[in-house]
Design an enzyme around this catalytic site. Structure first.
Site, short mmCIF file in Angstrom:
data_model
loop_
_atom_site.label_atom_id
_atom_site.label_comp_id
_atom_site.label_asym_id
_atom_site.label_seq_id
_atom_site.Cartn_x
_atom_site.Cartn_y
_atom_site.Cartn_z
N HIS A 50 17.60 -1.50 51.85
CA HIS A 50 18.32 -1.44 52.96
C HIS A 50 19.20 -0.15 53.11
CE1 HIS A 50 17.84 -6.03 54.00
NE2 HIS A 50 16.86 -5.69 53.58
N GLU A 52 22.27 -0.03 53.71
CA GLU A 52 23.82 -0.03 52.76
C GLU A 52 23.46 0.17 51.45
OE1 GLU A 52 23.94 -3.49 55.97
OE2 GLU A 52 22.27 -2.31 54.89
N CYS A 80 23.37 -8.20 56.10
CA CYS A 80 22.63 -9.30 55.48
C CYS A 80 23.32 -9.70 54.27
CB CYS A 80 21.13 -8.79 55.48
SG CYS A 80 20.85 -8.06 53.65
N CYS A 83 23.03 -7.45 51.30
CA CYS A 83 23.94 -6.32 51.39
C CYS A 83 25.34 -6.66 51.23
CB CYS A 83 23.66 -5.38 52.72
SG CYS A 83 21.75 -4.55 52.60
#
Length: 146
Positions: A50, A52, A80, A83
């Site tokens: 992701h 992040e 999410c 993260c």
């Protein structure tokens, strides 16, 4: 502050051009960008990549430390749970985000950031001025896939 979210949007655009979900992240320390990232799950075939997480890896490498105290992260979509956990464990001080995650309203990021299991608390702030722009980028991407 706005310049950093603009950079996160540019990172999201990089993801979109690569057929990735358009999410971008920028990590800042003392007013300077130390890392940027965008989604790379499709390219790497890894659920972990992701925006992040990509940015956190780069920031840790740059600072030569897993602790990112004194840092802030700007991300185009509310983090999410994975993260949020990584942000808290990296000890990032604050999250600024653009769009809310629209499929749920479970406040998992807030719960993770406030968890008593963690010895570091993370502040989170939605940047309303970027909410629509970030959300539209995501909506347009998913519309194009249908």
């Amino acid at each position: 502050m706005n310049e950093f979210m603009e950079m996160a949007l540019l990172e999201a655009e990089k993801a979109r051009k690569r057929e990735e979900v358009p999410i971008g992240a920028v990590i800042v320390k003392s007013g300077k960008v130390i890392a940027k990232g965008f989604n790379k799950r499709e390219k790497t075939k890894s659920a972990l990549n992701h925006a992040e997480i990509v940015a956190i890896r780069k920031a840790c490498k740059k600072l030569k430390d897993w602790r990112l105290e004194g840092c802030e992260i700007y991300v185009t979509l509310k983090p999410c749970p994975m993260c949020a956990g990584a942000i808290a464990n990296a000890r990032i001080d604050k999250v600024y985000y653009g769009a809310d995650e629209t499929n749920t309203n479970d406040n998992l990021a807030e719960q993770i950031f406030a968890s008593t299991r963690l010895n570091h608390k993370v502040e989170m702030e939605k940047l309303d001025a970027y909410s629509e722009k970030c959300a539209q980028m995501l909506s347009a991407f998913f519309r194009s896939k249908r």
